[in-house]
Write a protein that holds these residues in place. Structure first.
Motif, short mmCIF file in Angstrom:
data_model
loop_
_atom_site.label_atom_id
_atom_site.label_comp_id
_atom_site.label_asym_id
_atom_site.label_seq_id
_atom_site.Cartn_x
_atom_site.Cartn_y
_atom_site.Cartn_z
N ASP A 116 -20.12 -36.71 3.73
CA ASP A 116 -19.40 -37.92 4.10
C ASP A 116 -20.28 -38.72 5.06
O ASP A 116 -20.75 -38.20 6.08
N HIS A 117 -20.49 -39.99 4.72
CA HIS A 117 -21.40 -40.85 5.49
C HIS A 117 -20.97 -40.98 6.96
O HIS A 117 -21.81 -40.98 7.87
N MET A 118 -19.65 -41.08 7.20
CA MET A 118 -19.18 -41.28 8.57
C MET A 118 -19.34 -40.01 9.41
O MET A 118 -19.68 -40.06 10.59
N ALA A 120 -21.65 -37.90 8.84
CA ALA A 120 -23.10 -37.77 9.03
C ALA A 120 -23.58 -38.63 10.20
O ALA A 120 -24.45 -38.21 10.97
N HIS A 121 -23.01 -39.85 10.37
CA HIS A 121 -23.41 -40.67 11.51
C HIS A 121 -23.19 -39.89 12.81
O HIS A 121 -24.00 -39.94 13.73
N ILE A 122 -22.07 -39.18 12.88
CA ILE A 122 -21.75 -38.41 14.10
C ILE A 122 -22.70 -37.21 14.24
O ILE A 122 -23.26 -36.96 15.30
N VAL A 145 -19.88 -47.05 15.42
CA VAL A 145 -19.81 -48.50 15.23
C VAL A 145 -20.87 -48.92 14.21
O VAL A 145 -22.05 -48.88 14.49
N SER A 146 -20.39 -49.30 13.02
CA SER A 146 -21.35 -49.67 11.97
C SER A 146 -20.92 -50.99 11.34
O SER A 146 -20.03 -51.68 11.85
N GLY A 147 -21.54 -51.32 10.19
CA GLY A 147 -21.21 -52.57 9.51
C GLY A 147 -19.85 -52.50 8.83
O GLY A 147 -19.24 -53.53 8.58
N THR A 312 -29.04 -46.54 12.60
CA THR A 312 -28.72 -47.20 11.33
C THR A 312 -28.83 -46.16 10.20
O THR A 312 -29.25 -45.02 10.42
N ASP A 313 -28.46 -46.59 8.99
CA ASP A 313 -28.38 -45.64 7.88
C ASP A 313 -29.71 -44.94 7.63
O ASP A 313 -30.76 -45.59 7.55
N ASN A 314 -29.65 -43.64 7.49
CA ASN A 314 -30.87 -42.83 7.28
C ASN A 314 -30.47 -41.53 6.60
O ASN A 314 -29.31 -41.10 6.69
ZN ZN Z 1 -23.72 -46.26 8.11
#
Ligand code: ZN
Ligand code: KG4
Length: 345
Positions: A116-118, A120-122, A145-147, A312-314
């Motif tokens: 899950d992308h969210m 993963a950000h965490i 906090v993303s786009g 940012t996305d990676n």
């Molecule tokens: Zn993102």
């Protein structure tokens, strides 16, 4: 969990949820490579064009994976699993990454791991990059906090997360991008607003801030207030934006960050948790980073701010999430499908 214990698991992470094509290799939670191809094709359209994003992913994904393997100095035959972004994101873009991940996992006969992308950000906070990297202690609060998202999550463990606040309309990154668009700054406007704001005075202009109850956020009223203010000023002076660009950027940036900081403070009061992390594209914002650190020092919080490249996305964040799922033996079947909208994380 002992972070120094080496299991020597090589994971390829693939990220293709929006407009960045990325591949990364991790050895356990240690980063070996993180390659990102940005898509310039959207610049002229003032936002991401989904169809063009899918096509660009299709062109970029194989070279990006090759480069990730080469930089990590390993062969695809050394991989133990393929982790990929399952959602949320643009469906066409997600399909490119997920199809490739499935084909590779099938061809190499290794596990497929959906991420899950969210989440993963965490979990990007757990990427080990050198001896200075320090991981958050559980439980912690994470402002993501993303786009597309603005969330406060209570993180009890790697996969035990509870969203305790979120936006009821626009996301924080969207607020930056829309304000930028009103000023004629090209997409994505967030980084440029940040840059111009450094030469401006944040107290020059004041905009109406919403009073939203509890831990939820709202940014659409602020955007409208900004739009009407600019429209009225342009009637009096056609060069208003050009003459005040730096102060406008500094002032709108301060308003957005103040809304975020007020909710983080409330979340600390409500939960009693003083370990605070920030994640997502907007966590690259220099003013937010400073404000978090300054408030943390004053209020005795322990603050975790990601390294710039992990904001940012990676794909490194996808691979590290994949690593913790690998430890749990949490694998995906070949017939799994992507999702465009957020699942409960
Ligand atoms: Zn993102
Ligand atoms: O997490 P991300 O790369 O992609 C999504 O999952 O959405 O976040 C992209 C968002 C964009 O809205 C972009 O304008 C914003 O992050 N952003 C920034 C900065 N760098 C990226 N906003 C403010 N200041 C920045 N320095």
């Amino acid at each position: 969990m002992n972070f120094n214990l080496c299991m020597c698991i090589y994971i390829l992470g693939i990220e293709s949820s929006c407009d960045d094509t990325s591949a990364a290799i991790l050895k356990d939670n240690i980063i070996l490579s993180n390659i990102i191809a940005n898509q310039k094709v959207h610049e002229n359209f003032g936002g991401v064009v989904p169809e063009l994003a899918s096509r660009a992913h299709q062109q970029n994904i194989i070279p990006v994976i090759h480069q990730a393997l080469q930089t990590a100095k390993i062969s695809k035959n050394n991989l133990h699993a393929i982790a990929y972004t399952r959602g949320p994101g643009l469906l066409g873009s997600l399909l490119v990454g997920s199809s490739l991940a499935k084909a590779m996992a099938f061809g190499l006969n290794i596990p497929l791991i959906d991420v899950d992308h969210m989440q993963a950000h965490i979990l990007a906070h757990f990427i080990k990059y050198d001896d200075t990297s320090h991981v958050p202690e559980f439980p912690f609060l994470c402002l993501t906090v993303s786009g597309g998202h603005t969330l406060i999550t209570l993180v009890r463990d790697f996969f035990d997360m509870e969203v305790i606040g979120q936006t009821i309309d626009d996301a924080a990154g969207e607020a930056f991008d829309k304000a930028a668009k009103i000023m004629g700054i090209p997409y994505p406007g967030g980084p440029l607003v940040d840059k111009f704001a450094q030469q401006g005075n944040p107290d020059t202009f004041k905009f109406a801030l919403p009073k939203i109850k509890k831990l939820d956020f709202s940014f659409s009223g602020l955007k409208t207030s900004f739009l009407y203010f600019i429209r009225d000023q342009l009637k009096k002076n056609i060069d208003f934006i050009e003459q005040n660009k730096y102060d406008l950027c500094a002032s709108i940036q301060q308003s957005i960050i103040q809304l975020l900081m007020d909710k983080v403070k409330l979340a600390v009061t409500q939960t009693g948790i003083r370990h605070i992390a920030v994640a997502g594209g907007v966590s690259a914002n220099s003013f937010l980073r400073k404000e978090l650190q300054r408030t943390g020092d004053k209020m005795n919080w322990k603050v975790y701010i990601p390294k710039f490249e992990f904001c940012t996305d990676n794909a490194a964040m996808i691979a590290v999430t994949g690593y913790y799922k690998f430890i749990n033996q949490s694998f995906a079947p070949q017939d799994i499908v992507p999702y465009a909208r957020s699942l409960k994380i």
